[in-house]
Scaffold this active site. Structure first.
Site, mmCIF file in Angstrom:
data_model
loop_
_atom_site.group_PDB
_atom_site.id
_atom_site.type_symbol
_atom_site.label_atom_id
_atom_site.label_comp_id
_atom_site.label_asym_id
_atom_site.label_seq_id
_atom_site.Cartn_x
_atom_site.Cartn_y
_atom_site.Cartn_z
ATOM 1 N N HIS A 1 1.961 3.251 -12.282
ATOM 2 C CA HIS A 1 1.465 3.014 -10.919
ATOM 3 C C HIS A 1 -0.042 3.248 -10.885
ATOM 4 O O HIS A 1 -0.539 4.192 -11.477
ATOM 5 C CB HIS A 1 2.151 3.969 -9.935
ATOM 6 C CG HIS A 1 1.923 3.595 -8.509
ATOM 7 N ND1 HIS A 1 2.714 2.693 -7.832
ATOM 8 C CD2 HIS A 1 0.973 3.973 -7.627
ATOM 9 C CE1 HIS A 1 2.274 2.550 -6.602
ATOM 10 N NE2 HIS A 1 1.209 3.313 -6.444
ATOM 11 N N ASP B 1 7.839 6.270 3.817
ATOM 12 C CA ASP B 1 6.484 6.008 3.317
ATOM 13 C C ASP B 1 5.917 4.743 3.942
ATOM 14 O O ASP B 1 4.745 4.689 4.301
ATOM 15 C CB ASP B 1 6.481 5.884 1.785
ATOM 16 C CG ASP B 1 5.104 5.435 1.300
ATOM 17 O OD1 ASP B 1 4.136 6.167 1.575
ATOM 18 O OD2 ASP B 1 4.989 4.361 0.704
ATOM 19 N N ARG C 1 -0.974 5.764 8.865
ATOM 20 C CA ARG C 1 -2.201 6.326 8.274
ATOM 21 C C ARG C 1 -3.307 5.289 8.245
ATOM 22 O O ARG C 1 -4.477 5.597 8.449
ATOM 23 C CB ARG C 1 -1.906 6.813 6.849
ATOM 24 C CG ARG C 1 -1.086 8.080 6.826
ATOM 25 C CD ARG C 1 -0.514 8.329 5.435
ATOM 26 N NE ARG C 1 -1.532 8.417 4.430
ATOM 27 C CZ ARG C 1 -1.360 8.072 3.151
ATOM 28 N NH1 ARG C 1 -0.185 7.628 2.731
ATOM 29 N NH2 ARG C 1 -2.341 8.176 2.292
ATOM 30 N N SER D 1 2.947 9.910 -0.925
ATOM 31 C CA SER D 1 3.250 8.485 -0.730
ATOM 32 C C SER D 1 3.594 7.822 -2.068
ATOM 33 O O SER D 1 4.632 7.177 -2.212
ATOM 34 C CB SER D 1 2.024 7.814 -0.085
ATOM 35 O OG SER D 1 2.069 6.426 -0.204
ATOM 36 N N LYS E 1 7.741 6.972 -3.727
ATOM 37 C CA LYS E 1 8.206 5.643 -4.156
ATOM 38 C C LYS E 1 8.628 5.661 -5.618
ATOM 39 O O LYS E 1 9.607 5.032 -5.994
ATOM 40 C CB LYS E 1 7.075 4.617 -3.976
ATOM 41 C CG LYS E 1 6.871 4.249 -2.514
ATOM 42 C CD LYS E 1 5.746 3.272 -2.345
ATOM 43 C CE LYS E 1 4.411 3.932 -2.526
ATOM 44 N NZ LYS E 1 3.332 3.447 -1.698
HETATM 45 N N1 URA Z 1 -1.133 3.896 -2.704
HETATM 46 C C1 URA Z 1 -0.006 4.312 -2.095
HETATM 47 O O1 URA Z 1 1.086 3.857 -2.401
HETATM 48 N N2 URA Z 1 -0.104 5.242 -1.123
HETATM 49 C C2 URA Z 1 -1.280 5.792 -0.750
HETATM 50 O O2 URA Z 1 -1.289 6.627 0.105
HETATM 51 C C3 URA Z 1 -2.448 5.332 -1.391
HETATM 52 C C4 URA Z 1 -2.350 4.388 -2.373
#
Ligand code: URA
Length: 460
Positions: A84, A163, A170, A185, A189
């Site tokens: 990621h 999220d 946000r 966040s 995931k």
């Molecule tokens: N990527 C994400 O998935 N969440 C965030 O808060 C920032 C970048």
């Protein structure tokens, strides 16, 4: 146990820690619609100002990960390694590393995002290939990993829905750039998506959420700790985002550049980062080699033999993409000469052209002489959005052929009137404003600057 959201906001406002039970209650209630956005916005701002302890961040992550479905990858044999990136400009590393790993027998079942704001998203890049799908049922998703060895899919609506809701909130309440909120966040995931091990590419610089090295490192440390507490091994590569990665910014152009790397070419910094991430992923898998050097050698062999590119093509076919058009766009990359006048003289530059790129390239010429010394990279991302390559609002339609080809990298000398970049766009009307924005983003100095390496640190 039932709580009052008002009391929890008060508690956080006064820098007190929330308990595991309170956090679990808050996330469940919010996901089910029991807490209004205005109260959750107040909580997010209190967290932004006062932070969270390690325990609170971990409880928040776990509550968000459990807010919806979780993927069970146990039917796929072997250790599953995910990857990621915290988001950047010109970041096409996923398109390179997932087919390499698949060709080496390491399955990756990846859920990716779409671009929003100045950052791009892998799902949009994949969908620039005609016909490509990125939404699959869970059965299809697992079947594709079993058949091809990897999948790059869009995140399903039911995975970590808390999220999704919190991120949208946000985004409009100026609370994105908070370490506990970003860490929870991303990790929620990743935990919900079921991989055993995770390599994080934590971006640092003017085109990233974390502007300086210390905050990028703190974010990386926090995510590694969450992974440990949740029983997942996490490695973080902290990488430079003070300029776009590689030359291409924009969906189809980035796919072409990723394919250059898979064909043993590509820009140096992009290649270096892709190789480093692929090595870390391989070394976390059950196909790990005895040393990092051996891992890199076997990855290079996978590229040079054509196996990694064939794997990507196999994925295109399996995910519904038009293989003939994809191969034509990659193999018919030709060079063409484009001319531009700056009032008194004209210049020409030879640039790649392909059926996947917009027909009408526009040259952007430097107005100064010196060395490219720094770049406000988020402005480069915003310029590409203006040209049509990204979304200003969630439901904007992207022009897959639009984007920017960066001709000069930080540290390069540049003459007045020399081309710095090429714009691909169908939006003729925005070209003057886009050029102005792009040129303002670069600082040109008289002496050569120190340029950061692309990899700043690897935390294992
Ligand atoms: N990527 C994400 O998935 N969440 C965030 O808060 C920032 C970048």
């Amino acid at each position: 146990m039932d709580y009052r959201m008002y009391d929890l906001i008060e508690k956080k406002k006064h820098r007190n820690s929330l308990t595991e039970d309170e956090i679990r209650w808050m996330i469940t209630e919010y996901t089910e619609g029991g807490i209004p956005d205005y109260q959750m916005s107040a909580m997010l701002m209190a967290i932004w100002f006062n932070g969270m302890t390690d325990e609170e961040t971990t409880w928040l992550t776990l509550a968000m990960a459990k807010s919806g479905d979780t993927l069970d990858l146990s039917s796929i044999p072997g250790i599953k390694v995910d990857k990621h990136s915290t988001g950047g400009i010109g970041d096409k590393t996923t398109l390179v590393v997932t087919p390499i790993l698949a060709a080496l027998g390491v399955p990756t079942a990846k859920m990716s995002g779409r671009g929003l704001g100045f950052t791009g998203g892998t799902v949009d890049k994949m969908e620039s290939i005609p016909g490509m799908r990125s939404e699959f049922t869970e059965e299809e998703f697992l079947q594709i990993v079993k058949e091809v060895g990897f999948v790059d899919a869009s995140q399903t609506k039911t995975l970590a829905p808390a999220d999704k809701m919190l991120y949208a909130l946000r985004d409009v309440t100026a609370t994105v750039d908070s370490i506990p909120l970003i860490a929870s966040s991303i990790m929620s995931k990743k935990l919900a998506a079921g991989a055993d091990r995770i390599v994080l590419d934590v971006k640092c610089g003017s085109g990233a959420f974390m502007g300086d090295f210390d905050s990028a490192r703190a974010l990386a440390d926090q995510m590694i700790r969450i992974g440990e507490l949740a029983g997942r091994k996490v490695v973080a590569v902290i990488s430079d985002m003070n300029q776009p990665l590689g030359h291409a910014v924009g969906n189809a152009a980035e796919v072409l550049e990723a394919m250059e790397v898979l064909k043993d070419g590509g820009e140096e910094r992009l290649r270096t980062l892709c190789l480093a991430i692929a090595v870390e992923m391989l070394q976390l898998s059950d196909r790990a080699r005895d040393s990092y050097e051996e891992a890199e050698a076997v990855i290079l062999e996978t590229i040079r033999s054509g196996a990694a590119f064939r794997k990507f093509t196999e994925y295109v076919r399996r995910a519904g993409g038009d293989e003939t058009r994809f191969l034509n766009s990659v193999e018919q990359v030709e060079k063409r000469t484009v001319e531009a006048g700056n009032g008194t003289s004209s210049v020409s530059v030879t640039i790649p052209t392909s059926p996947a790129l917009s027909e009408t390239p526009v040259l952007v010429l430097s107005e100064k002489e010196g060395y490219l010394s720094s770049c406000d990279n988020s402005e480069i991302g915003m310029t590409s959005v203006m040209l049509g390559a990204g979304r200003e609002k969630k439901d904007d339609v992207i022009d897959m052929e639009a984007g920017i080809l960066i001709l000069k990298k930080l540290g390069d000398p540049v003459k007045r009137g020399e081309p710095l970049a090429v714009f691909y766009t169908k939006k003729e009307a925005v070209i003057p404003a886009a050029k102005e924005r792009f040129l303002k983003a670069y600082h040109i100095s008289e002496t050569p600057p120190e340029v950061d390496p692309v990899i700043l640190e690897i935390l294992r």
